[in-house]
Design an enzyme around this catalytic site. Structure first.
Site, PDB file in Angstrom:
ATOM      1  N   LYS A 125     -40.549  23.630  28.870  1.00 29.45           N
ATOM      2  CA  LYS A 125     -41.932  23.640  28.355  1.00 29.45           C
ATOM      3  C   LYS A 125     -42.307  25.083  28.049  1.00 29.45           C
ATOM      4  O   LYS A 125     -41.746  26.005  28.636  1.00 29.45           O
ATOM      5  CB  LYS A 125     -42.883  23.080  29.423  1.00 29.45           C
ATOM      6  CG  LYS A 125     -44.223  22.648  28.889  1.00 29.45           C
ATOM      7  CD  LYS A 125     -44.203  21.241  28.327  1.00 29.45           C
ATOM      8  CE  LYS A 125     -45.518  20.902  27.649  1.00 29.45           C
ATOM      9  NZ  LYS A 125     -45.567  19.491  27.218  1.00 29.45           N
ATOM     10  N   ASP A 165     -47.820  20.161  21.778  1.00 26.36           N
ATOM     11  CA  ASP A 165     -48.570  19.704  22.961  1.00 26.36           C
ATOM     12  C   ASP A 165     -50.022  20.078  22.653  1.00 26.36           C
ATOM     13  O   ASP A 165     -50.374  20.236  21.469  1.00 26.36           O
ATOM     14  CB  ASP A 165     -48.043  20.396  24.234  1.00 26.36           C
ATOM     15  CG  ASP A 165     -48.609  19.793  25.523  1.00 26.36           C
ATOM     16  OD1 ASP A 165     -48.134  18.730  25.945  1.00 26.36           O
ATOM     17  OD2 ASP A 165     -49.540  20.385  26.118  1.00 26.36           O
TER      18      ASP A 165
HETATM   19  P1  NDP Z   1     -54.406  17.595  21.530  1.00 28.31           P
HETATM   20  O1  NDP Z   1     -54.577  19.069  21.515  1.00 28.31           O
HETATM   21  O2  NDP Z   1     -54.122  16.868  20.271  1.00 28.31           O
HETATM   22  O3  NDP Z   1     -55.690  16.908  22.179  1.00 28.31           O
HETATM   23  C1  NDP Z   1     -56.133  17.224  23.461  1.00 28.31           C
HETATM   24  C2  NDP Z   1     -57.432  16.508  23.727  1.00 28.31           C
HETATM   25  O4  NDP Z   1     -57.792  16.702  25.080  1.00 28.31           O
HETATM   26  C3  NDP Z   1     -58.588  17.028  22.888  1.00 28.31           C
HETATM   27  O5  NDP Z   1     -59.510  15.993  22.689  1.00 28.31           O
HETATM   28  C4  NDP Z   1     -59.172  18.115  23.777  1.00 28.31           C
HETATM   29  O6  NDP Z   1     -60.535  18.366  23.535  1.00 28.31           O
HETATM   30  C5  NDP Z   1     -58.990  17.491  25.147  1.00 28.31           C
HETATM   31  N1  NDP Z   1     -58.811  18.562  26.149  1.00 28.31           N
HETATM   32  C6  NDP Z   1     -57.823  19.480  26.180  1.00 28.31           C
HETATM   33  N2  NDP Z   1     -57.985  20.299  27.219  1.00 28.31           N
HETATM   34  C7  NDP Z   1     -59.098  19.886  27.838  1.00 28.31           C
HETATM   35  C8  NDP Z   1     -59.790  20.330  28.994  1.00 28.31           C
HETATM   36  N3  NDP Z   1     -59.373  21.384  29.696  1.00 28.31           N
HETATM   37  N4  NDP Z   1     -60.894  19.645  29.368  1.00 28.31           N
HETATM   38  C9  NDP Z   1     -61.325  18.580  28.644  1.00 28.31           C
HETATM   39  N5  NDP Z   1     -60.717  18.125  27.544  1.00 28.31           N
HETATM   40  C10 NDP Z   1     -59.619  18.760  27.153  1.00 28.31           C
HETATM   41  O7  NDP Z   1     -53.278  17.324  22.628  1.00 28.31           O
HETATM   42  P2  NDP Z   1     -52.375  16.033  22.826  1.00 28.31           P
HETATM   43  O8  NDP Z   1     -53.142  14.821  22.512  1.00 28.31           O
HETATM   44  O9  NDP Z   1     -51.088  16.292  22.168  1.00 28.31           O
HETATM   45  O10 NDP Z   1     -52.094  16.115  24.398  1.00 28.31           O
HETATM   46  C11 NDP Z   1     -52.958  15.505  25.363  1.00 28.31           C
HETATM   47  C12 NDP Z   1     -52.210  15.349  26.673  1.00 28.31           C
HETATM   48  O11 NDP Z   1     -51.044  14.550  26.462  1.00 28.31           O
HETATM   49  C13 NDP Z   1     -51.698  16.645  27.316  1.00 28.31           C
HETATM   50  O12 NDP Z   1     -51.727  16.501  28.718  1.00 28.31           O
HETATM   51  C14 NDP Z   1     -50.253  16.687  26.845  1.00 28.31           C
HETATM   52  O13 NDP Z   1     -49.457  17.467  27.713  1.00 28.31           O
HETATM   53  C15 NDP Z   1     -49.889  15.219  26.926  1.00 28.31           C
HETATM   54  N6  NDP Z   1     -48.747  14.813  26.135  1.00 28.31           N
HETATM   55  C16 NDP Z   1     -48.713  15.013  24.778  1.00 28.31           C
HETATM   56  C17 NDP Z   1     -47.633  14.585  24.053  1.00 28.31           C
HETATM   57  C18 NDP Z   1     -47.595  14.669  22.573  1.00 28.31           C
HETATM   58  O14 NDP Z   1     -46.651  14.122  21.972  1.00 28.31           O
HETATM   59  N7  NDP Z   1     -48.545  15.286  21.920  1.00 28.31           N
HETATM   60  C19 NDP Z   1     -46.446  14.003  24.712  1.00 28.31           C
HETATM   61  C20 NDP Z   1     -46.616  13.758  26.122  1.00 28.31           C
HETATM   62  C21 NDP Z   1     -47.718  14.185  26.786  1.00 28.31           C
HETATM   63  P3  NDP Z   1     -60.975  19.522  22.528  1.00 28.31           P
HETATM   64  O15 NDP Z   1     -60.872  18.933  21.169  1.00 28.31           O
HETATM   65  O16 NDP Z   1     -62.356  19.866  22.935  1.00 28.31           O
HETATM   66  O17 NDP Z   1     -60.021  20.664  22.756  1.00 28.31           O
END
Ligand code: NDP
Length: 445
Positions: A125, A165
């Site tokens: 990662k 991510d």
């Molecule tokens: P994105 O950046 O596309 O979206 C993240 C979302 O979560 C946004 O809505 C963001 O809000 C919100 N968010 C992020 N950080 C915080 C925080 N500290 N507090 C509150 N809301 C938060 O990321 P992904 O959808 O790709 O990833 C989401 C999760 O899924 C993570 O844990 C990631 O590790 C996990 N994941 C992702 C994969 C992938 O293929 N993308 C694969 C496996 C796991 P805002 O818009 O305000 O930033």
């Protein structure tokens, strides 16, 4: 002190400033007690000591120039945790909260998740404390180019293949890939999540969210039920949340909430995904704008409420780590929620996940439930190797197969160890066994 207690005590001493890593490591190690207690070979070869120590950590300076001509400096990381079963594989996170402990927790989880996919990928990662929010495309490009100018020495299609991510989507992967190609003069599958015209895989964008829902669909099938008619609360409004919502809707469920870091929306009639995509993917805006599309939806600022107060049958936390705590777990149980599936990595605190399991909730840990993303990344690597592209239907069918297999693997493993329905234990042990056997075969390295 038994072997596992000794490893936990050592890890606590060495990583006292890395709470997220310790949380992830302890959860896995607790599950492994029953495995390592049965066979002394693990202790004889120091297997757990090696498992909790990354093979390599790279930390580097990322200097870049903002639009006003000012020099900015961020910190970049890549943790190459375990390559026993394949090249390191795992995403890059760009978010101001990123530090070494967070990247280590994510890399550690990735080892077991990647193993569960059944595909030959090790765990890694990376990321940076860079915040893409509010930056122009030109600033994001300069940052990505600088980040890759160091990272390119440490990655490669047979060594380490990063993906996206939080904060790293198609735009960032494009800039990173362009710079890698320029530096190495090689067009090769060094990153996944690429654009469809330059080596990306169909269905990779949808994979994590779709995969999460496929796993829960398979569980529901096993108890003679379905998504049809169920209310689902989802957190996040990024890649995972959006495509989990899409698949739930396709299967006849109703998604009633989504969140971002400022607040959440509740829409009893069901989330309008076109509006969400316009706000989040096109305008890169805030969720509060949703009420302009639907006056009957309610927006709540995070300071005024919590999304998990929403009554639901299924809760899918898809935002970030530790966003569902014990109080939330109690609220969910009290309101009748029966299934929690982690789309994000470690969104549920340890106490909350235990409470949910002890109170009759089927709990699916992220390392199993969100493995569809990395599984499909591995399918992208295969397509790059054979220089072919598979159809959406082909990749989607493989993704579904991967998730169905993981469900039965963790379900059977939990039963084998006398803990029916404990999918945390099932995922940790099933993921560990394959990696451990490879480490045993490869000697003390
Ligand atoms: P994105 O950046 O596309 O979206 C993240 C979302 O979560 C946004 O809505 C963001 O809000 C919100 N968010 C992020 N950080 C915080 C925080 N500290 N507090 C509150 N809301 C938060 O990321 P992904 O959808 O790709 O990833 C989401 C999760 O899924 C993570 O844990 C990631 O590790 C996990 N994941 C992702 C994969 C992938 O293929 N993308 C694969 C496996 C796991 P805002 O818009 O305000 O930033």
């Amino acid at each position: 002190m038994d072997y596992v207690d000794k490893i936990i005590a050592d890890a606590e001493k060495k990583n006292a400033d890395q709470p997220e890593f310790l949380q992830a490591a302890k959860e896995v190690l607790e599950s492994l007690r029953v495995v390592v207690g049965r066979d002394s070979v693990y202790e004889e070869v120091g297997l757990l000591e090696r498992l909790v120590e990354p093979e390599r950590i790279i930390q580097f300076r990322v200097p870049w120039v903002d639009d006003s001509g000012k020099v900015q400096v961020n910190r970049g990381y890549r943790v190459q945790f375990n390559s026993a079963i394949g090249p390191y594989k795992g995403g890059l996170r760009f978010h101001p909260s990123v530090n070494l402990g967070i990247i280590k927790f994510l890399g550690f989880e990735q080892i077991f998740k990647n193993s569960l996919t059944g595909l030959p990928i090790g765990g890694g990662k990376g990321g940076s404390d860079f915040d893409p929010k509010g930056k122009t495309d030109a600033e994001v490009m300069r940052f990505c180019q600088s980040f890759m100018t160091e990272l390119y020495r440490h990655v490669g299609p047979n060594t380490d293949v990063p993906a996206g991510d939080i904060g790293v989507g198609g735009r960032e992967i494009g800039f990173l890939f362009g710079q890698y190609k320029r530096l190495t003069n090689a067009f090769e599958g060094v990153l996944t999540g690429k654009g469809l015209t330059w080596g990306g895989s169909l269905a990779r964008t949808e994979a994590t969210g779709y995969g999460l829902v496929y796993m829960i669909e398979e569980y529901l099938k096993s108890i003679g039920a379905a998504f049809e008619g169920r209310e689902v609360a989802i957190s996040g409004s990024g890649n995972v949340a959006i495509f989990a919502t899409q698949k739930v809707q396709q299967l006849g469920g109703t998604v009633v909430t989504m969140t971002d870091s400022n607040g959440f929306i509740y829409h009893k009639a069901g989330i309008d995904l076109d509006a969400i995509k316009e706000i989040k993917l096109i305008n890169r805006g805030r969720l509060s704008e949703y009420t302009k599309f639907h006056a009957d939806a309610v927006y709540t600022d995070v300071a005024d409420g919590k999304v998990w107060n929403t009554p639901c049958d299924v809760a899918l936390p898809c935002a970030t780590q530790n966003e569902l705590d014990l109080a939330d777990a109690k609220t969910l149980v009290a309101s009748g929620c029966k299934i929690v599936g982690e789309g994000a990595n470690m969104p549920t605190t340890l106490e909350a996940s235990i409470y949910l399991q002890q109170n009759g909730v089927a709990f699916f840990p992220g390392k199993a439930a969100n493995a569809g993303g990395v599984g499909t990344s591995a399918l992208e690597m295969s397509q790059n190797s054979e220089r072919l592209s598979w159809s959406f239907e082909e990749v989607d069918a493989m993704l579904r197969r991967i998730m169905v297999d993981i469900f039965h693997n963790i379900d059977n493993t939990a039963r084998e160890y006398g803990k029916e329905g404990d999918y945390i234990l099932g995922a940790n042990i099933a993921g560990f066994k394959k990696v451990a056997h490879a480490m045993l075969d490869q000697g003390i390295i």
